[in-house]
Enzyme design. Sequence first.
Site, short mmCIF file in Angstrom:
data_model
loop_
_atom_site.label_atom_id
_atom_site.label_comp_id
_atom_site.label_asym_id
_atom_site.label_seq_id
_atom_site.Cartn_x
_atom_site.Cartn_y
_atom_site.Cartn_z
CD GLU A 60 11.82 0.74 -6.42
OE1 GLU A 60 10.69 0.61 -6.94
OE2 GLU A 60 12.60 -0.22 -6.18
CG HIS A 129 2.76 -2.09 -1.62
ND1 HIS A 129 3.26 -3.26 -1.10
CD2 HIS A 129 3.25 -2.01 -2.89
CE1 HIS A 129 4.02 -3.86 -2.00
NE2 HIS A 129 4.04 -3.12 -3.10
#
Length: 326
Positions: A60, A129
């Site tokens: 990322e 998550h």
Amino acid sequence: MSRKTYAIAIKDVLAEEMRRDDRIFIMGEDIAEQGGIFGCTRGLLEEFGESRVRNTPISEAGFMGAGVGAALAGMKPVVELMYMDFSLVAADQILNQAAKIRYMYGGKATLPLVIRGQQGIGRGNAATHSQSTEAIFMHIPGLKVAMPSTPADAAGLLRAALRDNNPIMFFEHKLLYSVKGEVPDDPDFVIPFGKANIVKEGNDVTIIATSQYVGKALTVANKLESEGISAEVIDPRTLVPFDTETVVNSVKKTGRAIVVHEAHKNAGPGAEIASLIMEEAFKYLDAPVLRLGAKSCPLPFNLGLENAVVPQEEDIEKAVKSVLYK
């Protein structure tokens, strides 16, 4: 109008805007052949090719940095994060680069970057998550923050984001992707940032809700109506910029306010909204402003425990009655 799911509304706007503006391209993990884990980019590879629908490595920080550079160089990247939790891996690129470049360049550069992805509870994705991270990005000047709650809002806000020259955090909730609703077919249908939606009008209490909690607040408001309680439900739609005027005018009318969201209550979006109400409408209040948010603990894996951590509809109903009957 066409009836679409939230996910299809996003996909259709991405395709329409990519046809309109060849500077727009999408990058992220598993967004090409797979079409993203919720199908929001499905079919775009076949139409636009690998140069405009780009799979990235699992890095990322790396592909967010590439997105910032591409935006600075004149492209209009859409960076999809598989989970918004992973925005923290790219925090330096977002908070210290994307958010500050226009200021650092004295306004001589633009940074048209849309960072979108899903977050929230509902699938037992556990602590790393399932978080709601919007408050982190509200805090940083230079970023806009959108949280659409319906397919129409997802379409209108995303189109506005893709036509903006600023970095935008676009938060989608995983439980909303399958929700269906009417979406205008107009290719120029845009919802301006900073314009809240009065989802339901009422006179006794104002409920300000975000993302999936807009639907929950509306369900509670409809139930309370049968008991003679008139609740006004407001969806800010964007947290930055925030439509203070609509919220304050509502609270001046009702005299009571509740803010509900899935993010942690501690230093969550509700804290800022409650402070704004206190600053702008204190003399109109007949009860303290209440905040409902997730408890201060990591999100559990177990679905039952997950639901125990975040507010439920009965919590909203209890809060409404507490500010009415104190």
